[in-house]
Write a protein that holds these residues in place. Structure first.
Motif, PDB file in Angstrom:
ATOM      1  N   ARG A   1      -4.967   3.581 -11.349  1.00  0.00           N
ATOM      2  CA  ARG A   1      -6.046   2.624 -11.567  1.00  0.00           C
ATOM      3  C   ARG A   1      -6.617   2.792 -12.967  1.00  0.00           C
ATOM      4  NH1 ARG A   1     -11.420   4.138  -8.038  1.00  0.00           N
ATOM      5  NH2 ARG A   1     -12.249   5.770  -9.392  1.00  0.00           N
TER       6      ARG A   1
ATOM      7  N   ARG B   1      -1.495   5.986  -6.645  1.00  0.00           N
ATOM      8  CA  ARG B   1      -2.727   5.180  -6.655  1.00  0.00           C
ATOM      9  C   ARG B   1      -3.259   4.983  -8.083  1.00  0.00           C
ATOM     10  NH1 ARG B   1      -5.308   4.636  -1.787  1.00  0.00           N
ATOM     11  NH2 ARG B   1      -7.328   4.500  -2.824  1.00  0.00           N
TER      12      ARG B   1
ATOM     13  N   ARG C   1      -2.843  -2.767 -12.857  1.00  0.00           N
ATOM     14  CA  ARG C   1      -3.467  -1.816 -11.936  1.00  0.00           C
ATOM     15  C   ARG C   1      -4.660  -2.430 -11.209  1.00  0.00           C
ATOM     16  NH1 ARG C   1      -4.109   3.234 -15.956  1.00  0.00           N
ATOM     17  NH2 ARG C   1      -4.443   1.489 -17.400  1.00  0.00           N
ATOM     18  N   TRP C   2      -5.379  -3.336 -11.875  1.00  0.00           N
ATOM     19  CA  TRP C   2      -6.499  -4.002 -11.204  1.00  0.00           C
ATOM     20  C   TRP C   2      -5.982  -4.888 -10.071  1.00  0.00           C
ATOM     21  CZ3 TRP C   2     -11.156  -2.295 -11.696  1.00  0.00           C
ATOM     22  CH2 TRP C   2     -11.622  -1.771 -12.901  1.00  0.00           C
TER      23      TRP C   2
ATOM     24  N   THR D   1      -6.973  -1.561  -1.702  1.00  0.00           N
ATOM     25  CA  THR D   1      -8.204  -0.859  -1.344  1.00  0.00           C
ATOM     26  C   THR D   1      -9.055  -1.741  -0.440  1.00  0.00           C
ATOM     27  OG1 THR D   1      -9.335  -1.665  -3.340  1.00  0.00           O
ATOM     28  CG2 THR D   1      -8.204   0.466  -3.482  1.00  0.00           C
TER      29      THR D   1
ATOM     30  N   TYR E   1       2.027   1.702  -3.507  1.00  0.00           N
ATOM     31  CA  TYR E   1       0.857   2.109  -4.307  1.00  0.00           C
ATOM     32  C   TYR E   1       0.609   3.611  -4.156  1.00  0.00           C
ATOM     33  CZ  TYR E   1      -4.124   1.942  -5.781  1.00  0.00           C
ATOM     34  OH  TYR E   1      -5.348   2.133  -6.393  1.00  0.00           O
TER      35      TYR E   1
ATOM     36  N   ARG F   1       0.827  -1.207   0.000  1.00  0.00           N
ATOM     37  CA  ARG F   1       0.000   0.000   0.000  1.00  0.00           C
ATOM     38  C   ARG F   1       0.866   1.264   0.000  1.00  0.00           C
ATOM     39  NH1 ARG F   1      -5.158  -1.636   3.931  1.00  0.00           N
ATOM     40  NH2 ARG F   1      -6.072  -3.099   2.424  1.00  0.00           N
TER      41      ARG F   1
ATOM     42  N   GLU G   1      -4.859  -2.682  -7.129  1.00  0.00           N
ATOM     43  CA  GLU G   1      -6.028  -2.063  -6.497  1.00  0.00           C
ATOM     44  C   GLU G   1      -6.745  -3.054  -5.594  1.00  0.00           C
ATOM     45  OE1 GLU G   1     -10.257   0.115  -7.725  1.00  0.00           O
ATOM     46  OE2 GLU G   1      -8.667  -0.087  -9.226  1.00  0.00           O
TER      47      GLU G   1
END
Length: 404
Positions: free
Chosen positions: A248, A246, A277-278, A285, A241, A238, A281
């Motif tokens: 996405r 971040r 990116r998926w 998240t 990221y 994280r 994420e």
């Protein structure tokens, strides 16, 4: 009483493998070549002959391999058994083999050519080894490994074209098995190649060092993904990221509620060609709030009952389709075959037709009706397996997913 081959393989799926392995090789060879026997018994006999084929039975077994009218499962098992027979090579290389459409034969022929040292098969083997289907991939990789063991991996690489993703994927694999570092391949423009490269990486410190000078955002994301796979350190993932901003995949019309449900169901287990990116994420998240699917079904049934729609007991999508599983339940209602779908991924519902009474009833009970505008949104970059396809799907298929 001594057991027979029939007793050791009485029906499909019930084979005493150890018993057949200890059985007389000549009897096994006769059974494997006997077209009057069930194909699954012949296949089992061929597999039990590994390493002990009676020489006098070889011509008959080869004839079975070459018999295009025979069952492909048997032919493939025999071809694997006889892959050390050089007399097969002219037949394997003949152009007619490219026209053999029997299930699995094209790949098996290429695998045998690799096992017999036919370097000219390298390019076609890389295509097979790049397949998303595991059994095809393993056949291609085995053929390439045989070539590399015989000639060296450099000789195999010399047969390949770096412009093809499948050839680059093979090059990465051969380089890795030769002890080379393949971290640089995280920057490959083909996502399936980059995905396979990250699978070979095992050194977290090397990945951390690579991040600082990675040539592109996707290369950094693949490094982060590989690092997370190795460490399972969510806090570090994280943090990285956040440092990357971040990133996405933006999908028009896909709001945060829909997005969270979809990414946390499919993101980490997406197919190889998915945008990284998926994947990141999904790790970084928060998932949607936990809810009770049983309570949701009770609430939906009560709402339909209160609206006078006479709902039937809910069934899973697998039960409704007769097999398989997925992410929704089905509630029939009324006197005809009308149905409503209730997702297991959240408060989402939809129906075969946009019945306003059903929609009002469920919306009043807190459900979100997925209309055609939302249903038609393609979730780009997220490749999910669906009946043989591995392409991005639309929102309704992801929210109400069934796979046989």
């Amino acid at each position: 009483m001594a057991k027979t081959i029939k007793m050791l393989s009485p029906e499909a799926g019930r084979t005493d493998t150890a018993g057949l392995r200890a059985f007389d090789a000549d009897a096994l060879a006769r059974c494997a070549a006997d077209a009057a026997q069930p194909w699954w018994r012949r296949q089992a006999c061929a597999e039990a002959l590994a390493g002990r084929v009676p020489e006098r039975r070889v011509p008959k077994l080869i004839a079975c391999v070459q018999g295009t009218g025979d069952v492909s499962h048997v032919r493939i098992a025999l071809l694997d058994l006889l892959a050390d027979r050089p007399e097969l090579l002219p037949w394997l290389r003949h152009e007619d083999r490219q026209q053999d459409g029997a299930y699995g034969m094209a790949e098996a022929v290429l695998g045998a050519r690799g096992a017999l040292g036919d370097l000219t098969a390298a390019g076609a083997l890389t295509t097979v080894a790049f397949s998303p289907w595991r059994h095809r991939r393993e056949t291609g990789e085995a053929g390439l490994d045989a070539l590399a063991a015989r000639y060296g991996f450099e000789a195999v690489l010399a047969e390949l074209d770096g412009a093809r993703p499948e050839d680059r994927s093979t090059a990465i694999r051969l380089r890795h098995h030769a002890g080379e570092d393949v971290t640089d391949a995280l920057a490959d423009p083909d996502r399936a190649v980059a995905y396979r490269a990250q699978e070979f990486l095992t050194d977290p410190e090397r990945l951390r060092g690579y991040l600082a000078g990675a040539p592109a955002e996707e290369a950094k994301l693949w490094a982060v993904y590989a690092l997370h796979r190795l460490t399972d350190d969510v806090a570090e993932t994280r943090r990285l990221y956040e440092e990357l901003g971040r990133p996405r995949v933006e999908v028009a019309g896909l709001d945060e509620e829909l997005r969270a449900a979809i990414v946390h169901e499919y993101g980490q287990w997406a197919e190889e060609r998915s945008d990284p990116r998926w994947r990141i994420e999904a790790v970084c998240t928060e998932p949607p709030p936990a809810s009770d699917p049983a309570e949701r079904l009770l609430r939906a049934t009560a709402a339909l009952t209160a609206a006078g729609l006479a709902p039937k007991p809910p069934v899973s999508c697998g039960e409704d389709n007769g097999s398989g599983d997925g992410t929704y339940h089905v509630i029939g209602y009324g006197t005809d075959d009308s149905t409503v779908f209730v997702s297991t991924l959240g408060r989402f519902a939809t129906g075969d037709d946009d019945d306003p009474d059903v929609r009002r009833a469920l919306e009043s009970a807190g459900f979100r009706w997925i209309d055609q505008a939302v249903a038609s949104i393609e979730v780009t970059g997220l490749c999910v397996y669906y009946f043989g396809s591995r392409d991005p799907l639309k929102a309704d298929t992801l929210l109400f997913y069934w796979q046989d």
